[in-house]
Design an enzyme around this catalytic site. Structure first.
Site, short mmCIF file in Angstrom:
data_model
loop_
_atom_site.label_atom_id
_atom_site.label_comp_id
_atom_site.label_asym_id
_atom_site.label_seq_id
_atom_site.Cartn_x
_atom_site.Cartn_y
_atom_site.Cartn_z
N LYS A 22 22.24 58.89 76.89
CA LYS A 22 21.35 58.03 76.08
C LYS A 22 20.63 57.05 77.00
O LYS A 22 19.41 56.86 76.90
CB LYS A 22 22.17 57.26 75.05
CG LYS A 22 21.45 56.07 74.44
CD LYS A 22 22.28 55.29 73.45
CE LYS A 22 23.20 54.30 74.08
NZ LYS A 22 22.60 52.98 74.35
N ASN A 23 21.36 56.42 77.91
CA ASN A 23 20.77 55.35 78.72
C ASN A 23 19.89 55.84 79.85
O ASN A 23 19.20 55.03 80.49
CB ASN A 23 21.87 54.41 79.23
CG ASN A 23 22.47 53.59 78.10
OD1 ASN A 23 21.94 53.59 76.98
ND2 ASN A 23 23.59 52.95 78.36
N CYS A 116 22.11 40.78 70.49
CA CYS A 116 22.80 41.81 69.71
C CYS A 116 24.26 41.38 69.64
O CYS A 116 24.64 40.32 70.14
CB CYS A 116 22.63 43.18 70.34
SG CYS A 116 23.68 43.41 71.76
N ARG A 121 21.62 38.74 75.52
CA ARG A 121 20.78 39.80 76.11
C ARG A 121 19.37 39.30 76.46
O ARG A 121 18.36 39.80 75.98
CB ARG A 121 20.70 41.02 75.19
CG ARG A 121 21.99 41.53 74.62
CD ARG A 121 22.89 42.24 75.60
NE ARG A 121 22.41 43.46 76.15
CZ ARG A 121 22.54 44.66 75.61
NH1 ARG A 121 23.10 44.76 74.43
NH2 ARG A 121 22.09 45.74 76.21
N ASP A 307 30.46 49.50 79.80
CA ASP A 307 30.38 50.37 78.63
C ASP A 307 31.65 51.18 78.41
O ASP A 307 31.77 51.88 77.40
CB ASP A 307 29.18 51.32 78.74
CG ASP A 307 27.88 50.57 78.63
OD1 ASP A 307 26.82 51.16 78.93
OD2 ASP A 307 27.91 49.38 78.29
N ARG A 399 24.39 55.60 67.09
CA ARG A 399 23.30 55.22 68.02
C ARG A 399 23.49 55.89 69.38
O ARG A 399 22.54 56.09 70.11
CB ARG A 399 23.29 53.70 68.21
CG ARG A 399 22.94 52.93 66.96
CD ARG A 399 22.72 51.49 67.26
NE ARG A 399 21.80 51.33 68.38
CZ ARG A 399 21.36 50.14 68.80
NH1 ARG A 399 21.79 49.05 68.22
NH2 ARG A 399 20.51 50.05 69.79
C1 EPZ Z 1 21.97 48.41 79.93
O1 EPZ Z 1 21.65 47.29 79.13
C2 EPZ Z 1 22.61 49.43 79.01
N1 EPZ Z 1 21.64 49.80 77.97
C3 EPZ Z 1 23.86 48.83 78.36
O2 EPZ Z 1 24.47 49.86 77.59
C4 EPZ Z 1 24.83 48.42 79.47
O3 EPZ Z 1 25.96 47.80 78.89
C5 EPZ Z 1 24.13 47.45 80.43
O4 EPZ Z 1 22.92 48.05 80.95
C6 EPZ Z 1 25.01 47.09 81.61
O5 EPZ Z 1 25.39 48.24 82.31
C7 EPZ Z 1 20.67 50.69 78.29
O6 EPZ Z 1 20.57 51.16 79.41
C8 EPZ Z 1 19.73 51.06 77.18
P1 EPZ Z 1 21.40 44.46 81.84
P2 EPZ Z 1 20.68 46.15 79.73
O7 EPZ Z 1 19.98 43.99 81.78
O8 EPZ Z 1 19.74 46.71 80.69
C9 EPZ Z 1 21.80 39.75 82.04
C10 EPZ Z 1 25.46 50.83 75.70
O9 EPZ Z 1 26.56 50.61 75.19
N2 EPZ Z 1 20.33 39.73 82.03
O10 EPZ Z 1 21.85 45.27 82.99
O11 EPZ Z 1 20.15 45.36 78.57
C11 EPZ Z 1 22.40 40.24 80.74
O12 EPZ Z 1 22.52 39.19 79.81
C12 EPZ Z 1 24.59 49.69 76.16
O13 EPZ Z 1 24.99 51.98 75.91
C13 EPZ Z 1 19.67 38.50 82.13
O14 EPZ Z 1 20.30 37.45 82.23
O15 EPZ Z 1 21.73 45.23 80.51
C14 EPZ Z 1 23.74 40.79 81.16
O16 EPZ Z 1 24.65 39.70 81.26
C15 EPZ Z 1 25.19 48.33 75.78
N3 EPZ Z 1 18.32 38.48 82.11
C16 EPZ Z 1 23.48 41.33 82.58
O17 EPZ Z 1 22.26 40.72 83.01
C17 EPZ Z 1 17.58 39.64 82.01
O18 EPZ Z 1 16.33 39.57 82.01
C18 EPZ Z 1 23.31 42.83 82.63
O19 EPZ Z 1 22.34 43.17 81.66
C19 EPZ Z 1 18.27 40.87 81.90
C20 EPZ Z 1 19.64 40.89 81.93
#
Ligand code: EPZ
Length: 420
Positions: A22-23, A116, A121, A307, A399
């Site tokens: 999915k990701n 979420c 996020r 995850d 999802r």
């Molecule tokens: C991706 O989310 C995945 N989703 C998530 O999978 C996964 O848990 C996550 O990466 C971490 O591996 C998809 O790929 C669609 P991040 P993403 O930006 O990209 C902070 C699932 O279950 N951050 O890597 O949204 C954030 O708050 C889902 O399949 C900022 O502060 O995660 C978090 O603490 C859930 N500012 C950390 O970075 C930003 O602009 C990592 O978030 C962006 C992120």
């Protein structure tokens, strides 16, 4: 609404075919906005999030011909650059269209995705990087209004935190930008690697693929010719089924997997006493007779993935001893704990750390799914709980898991999808 009814299902056996990731699929679908041709994407998982993003692209004017596990996307007909709240609110990964739309059309409005269940996020890192590349960004009435009066220009970007979709967004924006973009502290997840690989095969020069420092040579708004490709296997789906083998003490074989994407997960399962037979694209788990407790800290790839945290927490309730699970990425990713406690699990939460005293007998009851991976943790618990477990709000599960109940039924699990 549907719910899952699960009865104790010890000693499953057989083979489970893993679906596409999915990701990986989500950024790859957004990437079609950068193409001059119709792009065929194969091995797509049949899950709601994919349909949501394809619906968003269709609303922008793209032509998406979706069949069960593949899609042909023609974005040459896009005539709208506003991603509206009604779709974005259902899937925050819609933010992945921001970089490509801006790169191709020079302006766009994307609804702020909002938080979420697992955390706030934020997307500040996405926006800051695009501004560094020359975008003018305004937040107005819940929308990101972005424009690039002089086009996106490559520059040196350093991410304060590793962000998976942030890296994907900027890689796609940089692909069509003028000049070279370097991204330092880039995400190294396999899903980001595949996006870079497909862009590289489409003529974008990218150095450092798979490392934390990417160098992308933009085409200066020249659209890409993207050949058809298969999405990589879903490492989190695979890890979830390996945990199912471990928790039910069943020998299971997973096919269509990429074992090298599961290094940290397999290593932790080995520490818990499981052994494996691993080939190029299949993994067989030989379950531990007595499950050993474990210490886990979630981090970015290639370390242990957030995850998989919920699934291992469910597994730890069946370990003999005390397990410590620390969630370092998200501020609220322990909502499965209260539901597992209702099933009899002995878990203590202290900030970002869960202490799990095992082995506890779990007893089935009505439980509620709260987010995608928490839902799968409840399924794992239901497989070993006495009495029946009814998991409600499984739209969370739909999802990200393709045909979960039929895959489990095929290996002997007593699981049914019913209507509330
Ligand atoms: C991706 O989310 C995945 N989703 C998530 O999978 C996964 O848990 C996550 O990466 C971490 O591996 C998809 O790929 C669609 P991040 P993403 O930006 O990209 C902070 C699932 O279950 N951050 O890597 O949204 C954030 O708050 C889902 O399949 C900022 O502060 O995660 C978090 O603490 C859930 N500012 C950390 O970075 C930003 O602009 C990592 O978030 C962006 C992120």
């Amino acid at each position: 609404m549907d719910y899952l009814k699960i009865h104790s299902s010890k000693s499953l056996s057989g083979t489970i075919a893993i679906s596409g990731a999915k990701n990986a699929s989500l950024p790859l679908i957004a990437m079609t906005i950068l193409a001059e041709n119709s792009v065929k994407i194969k091995n797509l998982p049949n899950v709601v999030d994919i349909k949501t993003l394809l619906k968003l692209l269709s609303k922008l004017g793209a032509n998406c011909q979706f069949s069960t596990n593949s899609v042909v996307v023609d974005t040459s007909t896009i005539n709208e650059t506003k991603a509206t709240y009604d779709i974005v609110k259902t899937m925050r990964a819609s933010i992945l269209v921001l970089g490509p739309i801006l790169a191709r059309f020079g302006h766009c409005e994307v609804s702020l995705p909002g938080g979420c269940a697992i955390g706030q996020r934020p997307i500040d890192l996405h926006l800051k990087a695009l501004e560094q590349m020359g975008a003018k960004i305004n937040i107005k009435a819940g929308y990101i209004e972005a424009s690039t009066p002089n086009g996106l220009v490559g520059c040196d970007i350093i991410f304060d935190k590793v962000t998976v979709t942030g890296t994907a967004n900027i890689v796609m924006a940089a692909a069509l930008a003028k000049g070279i973009t370097t991204i330092t502290n880039a995400a190294r997840e396999p899903e980001v690697v595949q996006l870079c690989d497909v862009l590289a095969q489409s003529g974008v020069v990218i150095n450092g693929i798979g490392t934390a420092i990417l160098e992308i040579h933009g085409t200066n708004t020249k659209l890409l010719n993207i050949k058809e490709f298969d999405v990589i296997p879903d490492r989190i789906e695979a890890g979830t089924y390996l945990c199912a083998g471990a928790i039910t003490k069943s020998e299971l074989t997973l096919t269509n997997v990429e074992p090298k994407h599961l290094g940290a997960v397999i290593s932790k399962l080995e520490e818990m006493g499981n052994t494996f037979k691993i080939t190029k694209d299949a993994i067989t788990i030989y379950p531990a007779k007595k499950i050993k407790p474990i210490k886990i800290t979630t981090q970015e790839y290639p370390a242990f993935p957030t995850d998989m945290q919920a699934q291992f927490l469910a597994l730890a309730t069946q370990a003999d001893g005390v397990s410590i699970i620390e969630e370092k990425l998200f501020e609220n990713r322990f909502m499965h704990v209260s539901e597992l406690q209702r099933m009899g699990a002995d878990i203590t939460l202290n900030g970002h750390t869960a202490t799990v005293n095992g082995k506890t007998k779990l007893s089935g009851t009505d439980v509620m799914a709260t987010d995608l991976r928490a839902s799968s943790a409840l399924v794992l618990a239901g497989l070993v709980a006495t009495k029946e477990t009814n998991i409600h709000r499984i739209y969370h599960l739909d999802r990200g898991y393709d045909s979960l109940e039929s895959k489990f039924k095929n290996v002997g699990a007593k699981i049914q999808r019913l209507k509330e």
